[in-house]
Design a protein around this motif. Structure first.
Motif, PDB file in Angstrom:
ATOM      1  N   HIS A 197     -12.151  -2.023  45.536  1.00  0.00           N
ATOM      2  CA  HIS A 197     -12.102  -1.638  46.945  1.00  0.00           C
ATOM      3  C   HIS A 197     -12.039  -2.920  47.767  1.00  0.00           C
ATOM      4  O   HIS A 197     -12.779  -3.870  47.491  1.00  0.00           O
ATOM      5  N   PRO A 198     -11.167  -2.977  48.788  1.00  0.00           N
ATOM      6  CA  PRO A 198     -11.015  -4.233  49.541  1.00  0.00           C
ATOM      7  C   PRO A 198     -12.279  -4.683  50.262  1.00  0.00           C
ATOM      8  O   PRO A 198     -12.460  -5.875  50.498  1.00  0.00           O
ATOM      9  N   HIS A 199     -13.179  -3.746  50.612  1.00  0.00           N
ATOM     10  CA  HIS A 199     -14.410  -4.148  51.294  1.00  0.00           C
ATOM     11  C   HIS A 199     -15.341  -4.956  50.387  1.00  0.00           C
ATOM     12  O   HIS A 199     -16.195  -5.701  50.883  1.00  0.00           O
ATOM     13  N   HIS A 200     -15.189  -4.802  49.075  1.00  0.00           N
ATOM     14  CA  HIS A 200     -16.125  -5.429  48.145  1.00  0.00           C
ATOM     15  C   HIS A 200     -15.483  -6.508  47.275  1.00  0.00           C
ATOM     16  O   HIS A 200     -16.174  -7.136  46.482  1.00  0.00           O
ATOM     17  N   SER A 201     -14.198  -6.716  47.432  1.00  0.00           N
ATOM     18  CA  SER A 201     -13.480  -7.720  46.644  1.00  0.00           C
ATOM     19  C   SER A 201     -13.472  -9.058  47.392  1.00  0.00           C
ATOM     20  O   SER A 201     -13.738  -9.116  48.590  1.00  0.00           O
ATOM     21  N   TRP A 202     -13.161 -10.126  46.638  1.00  0.00           N
ATOM     22  CA  TRP A 202     -13.006 -11.414  47.283  1.00  0.00           C
ATOM     23  C   TRP A 202     -11.933 -12.228  46.573  1.00  0.00           C
ATOM     24  O   TRP A 202     -11.577 -11.940  45.421  1.00  0.00           O
ATOM     25  N   SER A 203     -11.406 -13.218  47.264  1.00  0.00           N
ATOM     26  CA  SER A 203     -10.406 -14.100  46.658  1.00  0.00           C
ATOM     27  C   SER A 203     -10.534 -15.490  47.263  1.00  0.00           C
ATOM     28  O   SER A 203     -10.989 -15.651  48.394  1.00  0.00           O
ATOM     29  N   SER A 204     -10.133 -16.489  46.492  1.00  0.00           N
ATOM     30  CA  SER A 204     -10.168 -17.881  46.937  1.00  0.00           C
ATOM     31  C   SER A 204      -8.953 -18.604  46.373  1.00  0.00           C
ATOM     32  O   SER A 204      -8.703 -18.540  45.169  1.00  0.00           O
ATOM     33  N   ARG A 205      -8.206 -19.254  47.252  1.00  0.00           N
ATOM     34  CA  ARG A 205      -7.064 -20.071  46.839  1.00  0.00           C
ATOM     35  C   ARG A 205      -7.230 -21.440  47.469  1.00  0.00           C
ATOM     36  O   ARG A 205      -7.462 -21.547  48.674  1.00  0.00           O
ATOM     37  N   THR A 206      -7.132 -22.498  46.672  1.00  0.00           N
ATOM     38  CA  THR A 206      -7.303 -23.854  47.183  1.00  0.00           C
ATOM     39  C   THR A 206      -6.017 -24.648  46.973  1.00  0.00           C
ATOM     40  O   THR A 206      -5.523 -24.767  45.850  1.00  0.00           O
ATOM     41  N   TYR A 207      -5.488 -25.149  48.081  1.00  0.00           N
ATOM     42  CA  TYR A 207      -4.310 -26.012  48.062  1.00  0.00           C
ATOM     43  C   TYR A 207      -4.747 -27.463  48.233  1.00  0.00           C
ATOM     44  O   TYR A 207      -5.780 -27.742  48.852  1.00  0.00           O
ATOM     45  N   ARG A 208      -3.937 -28.365  47.737  1.00  0.00           N
ATOM     46  CA  ARG A 208      -4.232 -29.792  47.878  1.00  0.00           C
ATOM     47  C   ARG A 208      -3.006 -30.502  48.439  1.00  0.00           C
ATOM     48  O   ARG A 208      -2.265 -31.182  47.713  1.00  0.00           O
ATOM     49  N   PRO A 209      -2.799 -30.381  49.763  1.00  0.00           N
ATOM     50  CA  PRO A 209      -1.638 -31.043  50.375  1.00  0.00           C
ATOM     51  C   PRO A 209      -1.775 -32.557  50.320  1.00  0.00           C
ATOM     52  O   PRO A 209      -2.879 -33.102  50.371  1.00  0.00           O
ATOM     53  N   ALA A 210      -0.651 -33.227  50.222  1.00  0.00           N
ATOM     54  CA  ALA A 210      -0.668 -34.700  50.216  1.00  0.00           C
ATOM     55  C   ALA A 210      -1.103 -35.208  51.582  1.00  0.00           C
ATOM     56  O   ALA A 210      -0.619 -34.755  52.619  1.00  0.00           O
ATOM     57  N   PRO A 221     -16.101 -10.579  50.806  1.00  0.00           N
ATOM     58  CA  PRO A 221     -16.494  -9.176  50.754  1.00  0.00           C
ATOM     59  C   PRO A 221     -17.389  -8.830  51.943  1.00  0.00           C
ATOM     60  O   PRO A 221     -17.991  -9.709  52.571  1.00  0.00           O
ATOM     61  N   SER A 222     -17.481  -7.557  52.244  1.00  0.00           N
ATOM     62  CA  SER A 222     -18.354  -7.093  53.313  1.00  0.00           C
ATOM     63  C   SER A 222     -19.803  -7.082  52.844  1.00  0.00           C
ATOM     64  O   SER A 222     -20.093  -6.849  51.668  1.00  0.00           O
ATOM     65  N   SER A 223     -20.717  -7.325  53.768  1.00  0.00           N
ATOM     66  CA  SER A 223     -22.144  -7.247  53.443  1.00  0.00           C
ATOM     67  C   SER A 223     -22.690  -5.827  53.577  1.00  0.00           C
ATOM     68  O   SER A 223     -23.843  -5.579  53.253  1.00  0.00           O
ATOM     69  N   GLU A 224     -21.853  -4.906  54.068  1.00  0.00           N
ATOM     70  CA  GLU A 224     -22.278  -3.520  54.245  1.00  0.00           C
ATOM     71  C   GLU A 224     -21.195  -2.586  53.733  1.00  0.00           C
ATOM     72  O   GLU A 224     -20.008  -2.817  53.964  1.00  0.00           O
ATOM     73  N   PRO A 225     -21.583  -1.515  53.052  1.00  0.00           N
ATOM     74  CA  PRO A 225     -20.578  -0.544  52.616  1.00  0.00           C
ATOM     75  C   PRO A 225     -19.983   0.175  53.824  1.00  0.00           C
ATOM     76  O   PRO A 225     -20.638   0.354  54.850  1.00  0.00           O
ATOM     77  N   GLY A 226     -18.726   0.549  53.709  1.00  0.00           N
ATOM     78  CA  GLY A 226     -18.121   1.355  54.753  1.00  0.00           C
ATOM     79  C   GLY A 226     -17.393   0.589  55.834  1.00  0.00           C
ATOM     80  O   GLY A 226     -16.825   1.197  56.747  1.00  0.00           O
ATOM     81  N   ARG A 227     -17.407  -0.719  55.792  1.00  0.00           N
ATOM     82  CA  ARG A 227     -16.652  -1.498  56.774  1.00  0.00           C
ATOM     83  C   ARG A 227     -16.082  -2.736  56.114  1.00  0.00           C
ATOM     84  O   ARG A 227     -16.567  -3.192  55.081  1.00  0.00           O
ATOM     85  N   ARG A 228     -15.074  -3.323  56.746  1.00  0.00           N
ATOM     86  CA  ARG A 228     -14.488  -4.561  56.244  1.00  0.00           C
ATOM     87  C   ARG A 228     -15.412  -5.731  56.548  1.00  0.00           C
ATOM     88  O   ARG A 228     -16.338  -5.634  57.361  1.00  0.00           O
ATOM     89  N   ALA A 229     -15.151  -6.852  55.908  1.00  0.00           N
ATOM     90  CA  ALA A 229     -15.918  -8.067  56.199  1.00  0.00           C
ATOM     91  C   ALA A 229     -15.634  -8.518  57.624  1.00  0.00           C
ATOM     92  O   ALA A 229     -14.490  -8.493  58.087  1.00  0.00           O
TER      93      ALA A 229
END
Length: 332
Positions: A197-210, A221-229
């Motif tokens: 569920h998108p409210h409880h998932s998380w993702s991290s992408r790190t770029y290293r520009p020159a 993720p959201s800290s509460e069920p039923g709403r987005r972060a």
């Protein structure tokens, strides 16, 4: 921290909670806010600061809440007479929602871009890239913080019109903005968790520009069920991963209209528990690089809505304060 005529609570590292409370009182008890309450037929709330904040929260909910729990683009737009319109715009300017301010320091531990609507994501990331390429040193990372909020059809059109491949979510818009502004193509580091569920998932992408610090794109993720972060969720989640240290100066970039409420959210979620410094600035619309990324002009209704957001953020900040003592957790 002064953006308008009325200073926001200071975000200096080492500020005491008593000083934060005094800063909240000074902003809340200012003549521009009193004039707005009077214009809309309200009596100034009686009692101590907590009572005043509660009263202003209730008052602004009746007269200045045009969202009704909906996302910002779905808010209704009220119509005001010319005198009220002028008063709202003057108050918004004085309270720090209109004029941008350049970063006060030459260097920061981290630069944090707060997500939002698609055009805001493009503008804020572009402004962050401008800062780090033009003299604002960042010793840690640049972080663009968002959520899996679905983009509206209008937001996808904004991205397409700007020549950016439309994604489906706010964090996808931030990721596209980072790739565009920092000239990167693929993330060397990627992590996350799909909770179903998108409210409880998380993702991290790190770029290293020159030539610039690492740039992380984070969906919390959201800290509460039923709403987005929301903003505070993304700030807490990022802080837990970057390992903030006491005294770290952190620069937050957002739109000018959101500076007061997002600054106070950051004081509560970052400065209080981590004892770091917080400075919050709005994107400078005069920057030539942003000319191709237009943003709708704020309306009186939007200013009132975000003054209400600031009141609620200051109420939450005040509720989190202890009567005395330095910002941060008790010592061992």
């Amino acid at each position: 921290m002064r953006i308008g005529d009325v200073a926001l609570p200071t975000g200096a590292a080492g500020v005491t909670e008593a000083e934060l409370a005094a800063g909240v009182r000074a902003w809340v008890d200012s003549p521009p806010l009193r004039a707005l309450v009077d214009r809309f037929g309200g009596d100034w709330p009686a009692g101590d600061l907590a009572d005043v904040l509660a009263g202003l929260d209730e008052f602004s909910g009746r007269y200045w809440d045009f969202r009704g729990g909906r996302e910002r683009p779905e808010a209704r737009e009220p119509t005001f007479d010319p005198g009220t319109t002028c008063l709202v715009l003057a108050a918004a300017t004085a309270l720090g929602l209109v004029r941008p301010a350049a970063p006060a320091r030459p260097a920061y531990a981290h630069l944090v871009v707060l997500g939002g609507l698609a055009h805001g994501c493009l503008r804020r990331v572009a402004y962050a890239a401008h800062l780090v390429r033009n003299g604002t040193a960042v010793t840690g990372e640049v972080a663009a913080l968002g959520s899996f909020r679905p983009l509206s059809e209008q937001e996808r059109r904004v991205l397409a019109d700007a020549g950016v491949e439309p994604g489906e979510t706010e964090v996808a818009a931030l990721d596209a903005a980072v790739r565009r502004a920092f000239g990167v193509t693929g993330p060397p580091e990627e992590d996350g968790h799909d909770a179903g569920h998108p409210h409880h998932s998380w993702s991290s992408r790190t770029y290293r520009p020159a030539g610039t610090p690492p740039v992380r794109v984070l969906a919390a993720p959201s800290s509460e069920p039923g709403r987005r972060a929301h903003t505070a969720d993304t700030q807490r989640f990022w802080a837990g991963r970057v390992r903030l240290s006491p005294g770290d100066p952190v620069l937050l970039v957002t739109a000018p209209i959101y500076v007061p409420f997002q600054h106070c959210d950051a004081l509560r979620t970052l400065a209080l528990p981590y004892r770091c410094g917080i400075e919050t600035v709005g994107v400078d619309p005069a920057l030539p690089a942003l000319a191709a990324l237009p943003e709708p002009a704020p309306t009186p209704g939007r200013y009132l809505q975000e003054i209400r957001s600031a009141i609620r953020a200051m109420r939450a900040l005040h509720a989190a304060l202890r009567p005395t003592g330095p910002v941060g957790p008790p010592g061992p």
